[in-house]
Design an enzyme around this catalytic site. Structure first.
Site, PDB file in Angstrom:
ATOM      1  N   PHE B 189       0.855  -1.189   0.000  1.00  0.00           N
ATOM      2  CA  PHE B 189       0.000   0.000   0.000  1.00  0.00           C
ATOM      3  C   PHE B 189       0.891   1.239   0.000  1.00  0.00           C
ATOM      4  O   PHE B 189       1.675   1.448   0.925  1.00  0.00           O
ATOM      5  CB  PHE B 189      -0.940   0.038   1.214  1.00  0.00           C
ATOM      6  CG  PHE B 189      -1.912   1.191   1.135  1.00  0.00           C
ATOM      7  CD1 PHE B 189      -3.141   1.034   0.519  1.00  0.00           C
ATOM      8  CD2 PHE B 189      -1.575   2.451   1.617  1.00  0.00           C
ATOM      9  CE1 PHE B 189      -4.032   2.101   0.400  1.00  0.00           C
ATOM     10  CE2 PHE B 189      -2.450   3.526   1.505  1.00  0.00           C
ATOM     11  CZ  PHE B 189      -3.679   3.343   0.899  1.00  0.00           C
ATOM     12  N   ASP B 295       9.211   3.230   1.951  1.00  0.00           N
ATOM     13  CA  ASP B 295       7.958   3.890   2.342  1.00  0.00           C
ATOM     14  C   ASP B 295       7.731   3.655   3.839  1.00  0.00           C
ATOM     15  O   ASP B 295       7.317   2.576   4.260  1.00  0.00           O
ATOM     16  CB  ASP B 295       6.808   3.327   1.503  1.00  0.00           C
ATOM     17  CG  ASP B 295       5.445   3.898   1.912  1.00  0.00           C
ATOM     18  OD1 ASP B 295       5.329   4.467   3.010  1.00  0.00           O
ATOM     19  OD2 ASP B 295       4.491   3.746   1.125  1.00  0.00           O
ATOM     20  N   LYS B 326       1.758  10.210   8.299  1.00  0.00           N
ATOM     21  CA  LYS B 326       1.035   9.630   9.443  1.00  0.00           C
ATOM     22  C   LYS B 326       1.539  10.111  10.813  1.00  0.00           C
ATOM     23  O   LYS B 326       1.260  11.247  11.184  1.00  0.00           O
ATOM     24  CB  LYS B 326       1.110   8.104   9.351  1.00  0.00           C
ATOM     25  CG  LYS B 326       0.105   7.547   8.317  1.00  0.00           C
ATOM     26  CD  LYS B 326      -0.124   6.068   8.553  1.00  0.00           C
ATOM     27  CE  LYS B 326      -1.035   5.456   7.538  1.00  0.00           C
ATOM     28  NZ  LYS B 326      -2.414   5.365   8.016  1.00  0.00           N
ATOM     29  N   THR B 351       2.740  25.085  -5.332  1.00  0.00           N
ATOM     30  CA  THR B 351       2.478  26.353  -4.657  1.00  0.00           C
ATOM     31  C   THR B 351       2.971  26.350  -3.212  1.00  0.00           C
ATOM     32  O   THR B 351       3.725  27.219  -2.795  1.00  0.00           O
ATOM     33  CB  THR B 351       0.974  26.689  -4.667  1.00  0.00           C
ATOM     34  OG1 THR B 351       0.564  26.837  -6.014  1.00  0.00           O
ATOM     35  CG2 THR B 351       0.685  27.987  -3.915  1.00  0.00           C
TER      36      THR B 351
END
Lengths: 471, 471
Positions: B189, B295, B326, B351
């Site tokens: 994931f 990750d 998280k 931005t």
């Protein structure tokens, strides 16, 4: 006296420029230190936000600029705004910062109120929201909703996925991962993540080296100015562009789940489309079963004289989704059709589903815009400013041409003669105490706050005149 | 007495369950109201964050749960944490909220310090940062850096783009928009935006109906437990999976710019890989010229007993990028190679370039973790808890099997006998005052905060025992 004249009582009355080059020595020193851990090549100067006030931004060298760029068009009210300071100190904010919730699973009891404060200024016809974190994120979330909607319509809204779809999507293969497209426009900017970058088409630097979805691009109208003197040409331009859209909707090899478009293409050069063009687009999406997503990331929140720029077009029916970010400080999309809520739970979902801290700020901005009638102010000041710029445009027809944004409040732009002339203009404006931004190859865009007043417009116009007269 | 026993002096001493069903009537009522504007189908209950404290989360019906799910693994310290409240009230925070800067163009003078506070706990070998807004965003930003790096290496780091590249990328075509791939793993994931969803492979619901990049998937080791009794089998499993990776790196029709992998696959079922497997992977990326992205969105910030889970593997050399989100409340990636800064300015740019408000919270979390030695606490409590769960595993071999996470502090999971049994277990745990989360098809995952103590572990274990004994 209009609200903008007294809005920030302790705002500076004029820019202050203390250094002979910008960035000044202290900005340079701090940028160099920062560059050991962060990419600082795009830094214009290091700001001192404590000393910034209203429409003026200060830097660490003591320079104070009138700011008509406003953090790439993303400051609605100005620096050190009292209403936002109050929101930032509120107990709700402390909670939102300290207890960041997974909003989809464990929303707090104040979440409905937080959303309602935002929805009070939702575009006409929209009454629901899905929240995200940035403009690119907002657009991609809208793409997700569009793709899920397209496939649900195809298989029946209540019909479950087939085993083949479930198996193939795990392999990134069709039919579970279908070939569907988003139609966008040449010169469009919708963000820089992979799907949003596939819809973006303003500059190669935004996209190059990234794998992309092979999505089509139509043409956005390219009008002649002044608009009033070129009505026939511009009408024909609308029709030409709509014909291209229809051709793609008819002939593209994959279904077009949605069209995404900016009411005014901003990064791409402040390109405007007429109400007739947009209604034509709306009609085509209905005829061909595509959704219409209006990207209001840069145009939203009052700067064009309506809360949302597409409200100038009075589209019927209202667009399917309207994305927002930037001046709202928060991001997401508005919608109204219950079938745009995906047919199963956990499809439009992620850990945070937005940031309540930033949504509280958005609500405070919305309230201030309404309570202080700031859109009327932007219109009044914008009309005033546009008139002054029209005069300058006659004085400097080469370096201030194709003036755009009449009747669009302070959302104004024009063209310089070349990229070099534009960049030199922007640098000289900074040296004269005005922070202005460019867009596209050789355009200048004004993006002041909604509290920008005639007194600020006068300084801006005088500085432009001064800088252009030195050419 | 360890730090966790006294960390929250006014924390409840036990869960309180006042309603016979969860969500209770007030939660249901408020959820229904919220559902008029927001998708509430995934809501478990409406929380009262004001009344939540430490490791306990309160809902609007007066229920108070021991929370070992912690906002989908994203609360590091617990609710109403004094250090975070202080950070939320600080002048820097007010500024970050009210003056949200475009960090790439106009960073504030405190930005370097904000980043340094985060970099103090950077993974071993990493000293630079690029900031984003969510886990999916962090991973996609890392993908962008990987693709730009791959192409820059190919054409020479200082070489400019060809005219053909600039032209074709505007049409979403090769060579400007090249066909390059990210290699990820089955059951992985990495997020739910389009590129991150293309790398995600845990459940169809995350991906179905979304167009995807046709990127390959290797296999993540599937070990037998207990690990000590199955060393030979598991070694062979590592080799089998590495051979698949090498096969893809050799034969995939498009270049693999990077491999992305979780140190422990979390949503996918708390699947662990050994240090040997990860070093093998690191070796393969060097051999084939791919980058290695770790990750750490769910595994980072202490919960496995090291600040970053991959530090257990002592990889040599360090991975190229490490993504986070998280429990850090902020997001982005760490890196060290200056050539991972794209060769031209404005390529890795947007931005906001992150959110300084959330970065201030990240810095405050980092400081508290270090100052209060919370990782040592997580290790001690995790070992204690794992021992108790091993005992329960013998008592309930069917409903508490394949216990995982030994030596990984509180990052613990196990399997139930089926999806239905797991879901029923989670519901009963809530009815007994403990908020627990699932993962994959029939796993239970523990994701308490770093201030979770033995006293909490005892309540958790007693409640599991009680619930499983009622089967």
């Amino acid at each position: 006296m209009s609200v903008s004249e007294t809005y920030y009582p302790s705002e500076p009355t004029a820019p202050v420029v203390k250094t002979s080059v910008i960035p000044g020595p202290e900005s340079k020193k701090q940028t160099e230190e920062l560059s050991t851990v962060f990419d600082t090549r795009p830094v214009y100067f290091v700001a001192d936000y404590e000393k910034s006030n209203g429409n003026y931004i200060a830097d660490v060298d003591g320079n104070v600029y009138l700011d008509v760029y406003a953090q790439i068009a993303s400051i609605a009210l100005g620096y050190n705004n009292p209403a936002l300071i109050e929101a930032a100190k509120s107990p709700e904010m402390i909670r939102a910062l300290v207890e960041r919730p997974a909003l989809g699973n464990f929303p707090g009891k104040d979440f409905k109120q937080i959303l309602d404060n935002i929805l009070k200024v939702a575009p006409k016809g929209q009454d629901k929201i899905w929240s995200g974190l940035s403009g690119a994120d907002a657009n991609e979330l809208a793409f997700k909703a569009a793709f899920m909607h397209y496939q649900a319509k195809k298989r029946g809204y209540g019909t479950s996925f087939s085993e083949e779809e479930e198996t193939t999507t795990m392999l990134n293969q069709s039919p579970g991962s279908p070939e569907l497209a988003i139609l966008s426009f040449k010169r469009a900017f919708h963000g820089r993540l992979f799907a949003s970058a596939s819809a973006t088409c303003s500059k190669p630097i935004h996209k190059i080296d990234l794998p992309s979805f092979k999505w089509p691009k139509a043409e956005y109208p390219d009008y002649k100015y002044p608009l009033d003197d070129n009505a026939e040409y511009n009408d024909a331009e609308d029709k030409r562009c709509l014909a291209i859209v229809e051709d793609i909707l008819t002939n593209w090899h994959a279904p077009i789940a949605a069209i995404i478009i900016e009411p005014i293409q901003s990064e791409g050069g402040d390109n405007h489309g007429s109400a007739a063009f947009f209604q034509g687009l709306r009609d085509l999406t209905l005829k061909y079963g595509s959704l219409l997503i209006i990207d209001e990331v840069q145009t939203g929140v009052g700067a064009t004289g309506t809360m949302w720029a597409h409200e100038h077009f009075n589209l019927s029916p209202a667009p399917d989704m309207v994305t927002f970010s930037k001046k709202f400080q928060s991001a997401g999309y508005f919608f109204h059709d219950p079938e745009l809520v995906p047919n199963y739970s956990y499809r439009q979902f992620n850990t945070w589903c937005g940031d309540p801290a930033r949504m509280i700020i958005a609500g405070a901005i919305a309230k201030e815009v309404v309570d202080k009638n700031l859109i009327a102010n932007a219109k009044e000041v914008g009309d005033y400013l546009f008139g002054k710029l029209e005069e300058l445009s006659k004085k400097y027809p080469t370096e201030l041409s194709r003036l755009r944004g009449k009747g669009r409040a302070t959302f104004i732009a024009w063209d310089a003669s070349s990229s070099e002339a534009r960049n030199s203009f922007l640098a000289k404006m900074k040296l004269n105490g005005v922070n202005v931004g460019g867009c596209a190859d050789h355009s200048i865009r004004l993006r002041p706050t909604l509290t920008f007043g005639k007194k600020h417009a006068d300084i801006l116009v005088a500085t432009i005149d001064k800088v252009l007269s030195q050419n």
